[in-house]
Design a protein around this motif. Structure first.
Motif, PDB file in Angstrom:
ATOM      1  N   VAL A  30      52.714 -10.327 -38.162  1.00 50.71           N
ATOM      2  CA  VAL A  30      52.845 -11.781 -37.338  1.00 50.71           C
ATOM      3  C   VAL A  30      51.520 -12.076 -37.116  1.00 50.71           C
ATOM      4  O   VAL A  30      50.576 -11.194 -36.763  1.00 50.71           O
ATOM      5  N   PRO A  31      51.200 -13.470 -37.346  1.00 54.38           N
ATOM      6  CA  PRO A  31      49.537 -13.747 -37.057  1.00 54.38           C
ATOM      7  C   PRO A  31      49.156 -13.914 -35.817  1.00 54.38           C
ATOM      8  O   PRO A  31      50.050 -13.933 -34.698  1.00 54.38           O
ATOM      9  N   GLN A  32      48.148 -13.040 -35.449  1.00 61.15           N
ATOM     10  CA  GLN A  32      47.802 -13.024 -34.093  1.00 61.15           C
ATOM     11  C   GLN A  32      47.215 -14.418 -33.490  1.00 61.15           C
ATOM     12  O   GLN A  32      46.471 -15.174 -34.203  1.00 61.15           O
ATOM     13  N   ARG A  33      47.678 -14.506 -32.270  1.00 55.07           N
ATOM     14  CA  ARG A  33      47.111 -15.747 -31.648  1.00 55.07           C
ATOM     15  C   ARG A  33      45.590 -15.940 -31.490  1.00 55.07           C
ATOM     16  O   ARG A  33      44.968 -14.847 -31.101  1.00 55.07           O
TER      17      ARG A  33
END
Length: 185
Positions: A30-33
């Motif tokens: 999941v791409p980190q914010r």
């Protein structure tokens, strides 16, 4: 059903699916914010500056209004301010800020100022007007203010002084105003 006579049946060997095709695809992380600390800090600083500017503007306006509004808080103060504007500064516009609307009886004081101007021209000397004490006699919304006006001039190296007692009648509306001025007996 059997195959028709005379036909040849070819058999295809069964193929197995390679194991990598059977396994579910690997899940991408999941791409980190992205961290937005800089944006948050800048927003807080901008908000603080805006609030300070708005507050400074309000304070500036109130200080300006207080500094430019003529003081008519008491009978003595309004007479003092009127005398300064009318006799010392010769500023009729400013003097009218301290006078009752329409019903002011200030003819004697106008004659005094005219007489002082004539004497200054005749003797070629400046006449200074001053006053010191105010004696206030208040009756509800009216007050009589008695004051001694002192006129000083230096003519041919000799200092000359004259003193006159004056009575000013003031009235309280929204604030105090000078309504009449006469020489006191």
């Amino acid at each position: 059903m059997p195959p028709p006579a005379g036909s040849q049946v070819s058999r295809v060997p069964a193929q197995r699916t390679p194991p990598e095709e059977l396994a579910p695809p690997a899940v991408a992380p999941v791409p980190q914010r992205p961290r937005r600390r800089l944006r948050t800090v800048l927003t807080v600083i901008a908000g603080t500056l805006a609030a300070l500017c708005l507050g400074g503007g309000v304070v500036g306006y109130l200080l300006y209004d207080r500094a430019t509004t003529p003081d008519r808080s008491t009978p003595a103060v309004v007479v003092d301010n009127y005398l300064r504007a009318f006799l010392v500064d010769h500023n009729d516009v400013r003097g009218n800020l301290f006078v009752c609307d329409g019903s002011a009886q200030l003819g004697q004081l106008e004659l005094l100022r005219s007489d002082l101007a004539v004497r200054e021209q005749r003797f070629g000397a400046r006449i200074w007007v001053s006053w010191e004490e105010f004696h206030v006699d208040r009756h509800d919304d009216y007050a009589d203010v008695r004051v001694d006006l002192t006129f000083s001039a230096q003519i041919d190296g000799i200092r000359q002084t004259d003193r006159q007692a004056w009575k000013f009648t003031t009235r309280l509306g929204e604030d105090w105003r000078v309504c009449a001025a006469a020489r006191a007996d």
